[in-house]
Design an enzyme around this catalytic site. Structure first.
Site, mmCIF file in Angstrom:
data_model
loop_
_atom_site.group_PDB
_atom_site.id
_atom_site.type_symbol
_atom_site.label_atom_id
_atom_site.label_comp_id
_atom_site.label_asym_id
_atom_site.label_seq_id
_atom_site.Cartn_x
_atom_site.Cartn_y
_atom_site.Cartn_z
ATOM 1 N N HIS A 1 9.281 0.245 8.618
ATOM 2 C CA HIS A 1 8.728 -1.064 9.017
ATOM 3 C C HIS A 1 8.815 -2.108 7.902
ATOM 4 O O HIS A 1 9.259 -3.234 8.121
ATOM 5 C CB HIS A 1 7.246 -0.907 9.390
ATOM 6 C CG HIS A 1 6.967 0.088 10.451
ATOM 7 N ND1 HIS A 1 7.067 -0.201 11.796
ATOM 8 C CD2 HIS A 1 6.579 1.386 10.379
ATOM 9 C CE1 HIS A 1 6.738 0.864 12.501
ATOM 10 N NE2 HIS A 1 6.447 1.839 11.668
ATOM 11 N N ASP A 2 8.332 -1.724 6.714
ATOM 12 C CA ASP A 2 8.149 -2.715 5.651
ATOM 13 C C ASP A 2 9.458 -3.311 5.156
ATOM 14 O O ASP A 2 9.481 -4.425 4.626
ATOM 15 C CB ASP A 2 7.391 -2.074 4.478
ATOM 16 C CG ASP A 2 5.952 -1.753 4.849
ATOM 17 O OD1 ASP A 2 5.430 -2.357 5.796
ATOM 18 O OD2 ASP A 2 5.350 -0.895 4.173
ATOM 19 N N ASP B 1 0.846 -1.203 0.000
ATOM 20 C CA ASP B 1 0.000 0.000 0.000
ATOM 21 C C ASP B 1 0.879 1.250 0.000
ATOM 22 O O ASP B 1 0.873 2.027 0.947
ATOM 23 C CB ASP B 1 -0.948 -0.002 1.219
ATOM 24 C CG ASP B 1 -0.220 -0.060 2.555
ATOM 25 O OD1 ASP B 1 0.948 -0.522 2.600
ATOM 26 O OD2 ASP B 1 -0.811 0.374 3.565
ATOM 27 N N ASP C 1 6.792 1.433 2.279
ATOM 28 C CA ASP C 1 6.586 0.451 1.208
ATOM 29 C C ASP C 1 7.527 0.753 0.037
ATOM 30 O O ASP C 1 8.161 -0.144 -0.513
ATOM 31 C CB ASP C 1 5.147 0.512 0.686
ATOM 32 C CG ASP C 1 4.114 0.185 1.737
ATOM 33 O OD1 ASP C 1 3.878 1.049 2.611
ATOM 34 O OD2 ASP C 1 3.544 -0.911 1.695
HETATM 35 C C1 BDR Z 1 2.655 -0.437 8.681
HETATM 36 O O1 BDR Z 1 1.569 0.462 8.452
HETATM 37 C C2 BDR Z 1 1.858 1.340 7.409
HETATM 38 O O2 BDR Z 1 1.675 2.661 7.805
HETATM 39 C C3 BDR Z 1 3.292 1.081 6.991
HETATM 40 O O3 BDR Z 1 3.415 1.177 5.585
HETATM 41 C C4 BDR Z 1 3.570 -0.314 7.487
HETATM 42 O O4 BDR Z 1 3.227 -1.272 6.512
HETATM 43 C C5 BDR Z 1 3.285 -0.104 10.033
HETATM 44 O O5 BDR Z 1 2.329 -0.265 11.039
HETATM 45 CA CA CA Z 2 2.874 -0.697 4.157
#
Ligand code: BDR
Ligand code: CA
Length: 314
Positions: free
Chosen positions: A243-244, A13, A18
Site C-alpha cells: 500500500h505505502d 509506522d 512502509d
Molecule cells: C496501511 O496500514 C498498514 O498496515 C500499512 O502499513 C499501510 O500503511 C494499509 O491499510
Molecule cells: Ca504504513
C-alpha cells in the site's frame, strides 16, 4: 542538496510496506529523503522507532529519524497489525541493530524546522496513522502555507480493511486524520481504492532479488515474503499489496497516476454504526486529490530500479 530533488519527510509506522516504500524513496533520483518520523501504528511505537533507526542504517541512507508519537491524539488505540507485519513489524526479518541516535528534535518540531528550511517545497509522505502530522499542526499552526503537499497512504473511497468502511491508518487515529483533512494543506490520498489494485507478484520480486544477488535485494525479497497482505492479482499470481509504496510512486511521477478531485470528510463520531475512521466522499469544494489508478509498468519499474540501486551499493 541537488536542486532538482524534492525534499521529503516520510511519516511512517514501519511496517513491511512502509520499509519497502522507504527503500523506493531512498533509491529515487527524484527524492531527497530528509528524514523519517515514526509513529505508533502497525506495531507499537517502540518497534516502529527501532525499525526506522535500523532501516536507515542498514540501507546506508543519510536521513534523520525524529522521534514521534507513542500514542494517539485523543484516546489510546493499543491494537496492532502484527498478524500482517509480524511481532516487531518487519515480517520476521531481523535487521541488524544500529547505534544511530534520534535527531534532537521531536517529529513535530523537526517537520516545522524542515518546512522553514524548504518553504513551499517540503512534501510529507504520510504512510502511517496521522498522529504526528496532527500534532505538528497543533504545535505549529503557521506551518500550513509552508508545506507543498501531504501525500498519504490511508483511507478509501470504496471499502475498508479494518471495518466495512475504514482503512487501518485512519481508523487508528480518526481525530488526527480529520485535522489533516480540514487543514487546507494540499492533500493527495492513496487509499485502498487504488492500492488494492496494485499487487506485486512474489515471482517478480524473487527474480529481482536473485538477479541482484545483494544483501539488500535479499532483504527486499524476505520482507515481501514475510508480509501477509497478499492477494491473487489480475494475472492470477500470488501478489503483495504494498500500500505505502503508492504514495511514494505518486511523488516520483504524479503523471503516472490517474486522479480525481474530491471533498473527503473523516468520520469521528459514529462508532456504533461502524463508520469510525471512514474517509467519506461528500458534496462540496474538493479538499483532496484522490488517486484512482496507477500505471503498473511504471510501478513495477520502481522495484527494478530500487533493487538495482541498492545492489550497486552493497
Ligand atoms: C496501511 O496500514 C498498514 O498496515 C500499512 O502499513 C499501510 O500503511 C494499509 O491499510
Ligand atoms: Ca504504513
Amino acid at each position: 542538496m541537488d536542486e532538482k530533488k524534492i525534499p521529503v519527510i516520510i511519516d511512517t509506522d514501519p511496517g513491511v510496506d512502509d520499509a519497502l516504500a522507504i527503500m523506493i524513496a531512498a533509491a529515487s533520483e527524484k527524492i531527497h529523503l530528509l528524514g523519517l518520523t515514526p509513529v505508533d501504528g502497525n506495531v507499537s511505537a517502540v518497534h516502529t522507532h527501532r525499525n526506522a533507526l535500523d532501516l536507515v542504517s542498514f540501507l546506508g541512507v543519510d536521513a534523520d529519524v525524529a522521534e514521534g508519537s507513542y500514542d494517539q491524539l485523543v484516546c489510546r488505540f493499543g491494537r496492532y497489525a502484527t498478524s500482517t507485519h509480524g511481532e516487531t513489524g518487519m515480517g520476521g526479518v531481523v535487521i541488524p541493530q544500529s547505534d544511530k541516535q534520534f535527531h534532537p528534535l521531536r517529529a513535530w518540531d523537526y517537520i516545522y524546522e524542515k518546512a522553514k528550511e524548504y518553504p513551499g517545497e517540503l512534501v510529507i509522505v504520510a504512510i502511517g496513522p496521522l498522529t504526528n502530522i496532527a500534532r505538528t499542526l497543533i504545535m505549529h499552526p503557521d506551518i500550513k502555507p509552508m508545506i507543498k503537499q501531504i501525500v498519504m497512504m490511508g483511507g478509501s473511497t470504496t471499502r475498508g480493511n479494518v471495518s466495512p468502511y475504514a482503512e487501518f491508518n485512519f481508523y487508528v487515529d480518526p481525530p488526527a486524520a480529520k485535522m489533516v483533512f480540514e487543514s487546507g494543506i494540499p492533500l493527495v490520498m492513496a487509499g485502498l481504492n487504488v492500492t488494492l489494485k496494485t499487487g506485486i507478484s512474489f515471482d517478480f520480486i524473487s527474480k529481482l532479488a536473485q538477479e541482484s544477488g545483494s544483501r539488500i535485494g535479499g532483504m527486499f525479497n524476505e520482507l515481501v515474503h514475510g508480509y501477509s497482505d497478499v492477494k491473487i492479482n489480475k494475472e492470477g499470481d500470488k501478489a503483495s499489496v504494498v500500500h505505502d509504496a503508492i504514495a511514494v510512486a505518486y511523488v516520483i511521477d504524479p503523471d503516472k497516476c490517474e486522479t480525481e478531485e474530491d471533498r473527503v470528510e473523516i468520520q469521528t463520531e459514529r462508532f456504533l454504526e461502524g463508520t469510525w475512521g471512514q474517509s467519506k466522499v461528500v458534496e462540496g469544494e474538493p479538499n483532496c486529490t484522490v488517486i484512482t489508478d496507477i500505471d503498473m509498468d511504471f510501478y513495477r519499474d520502481l522495484y527494478r530500479r530500487t533493487v538495482k540501486y541498492f545492489g550497486s551499493l552493497s
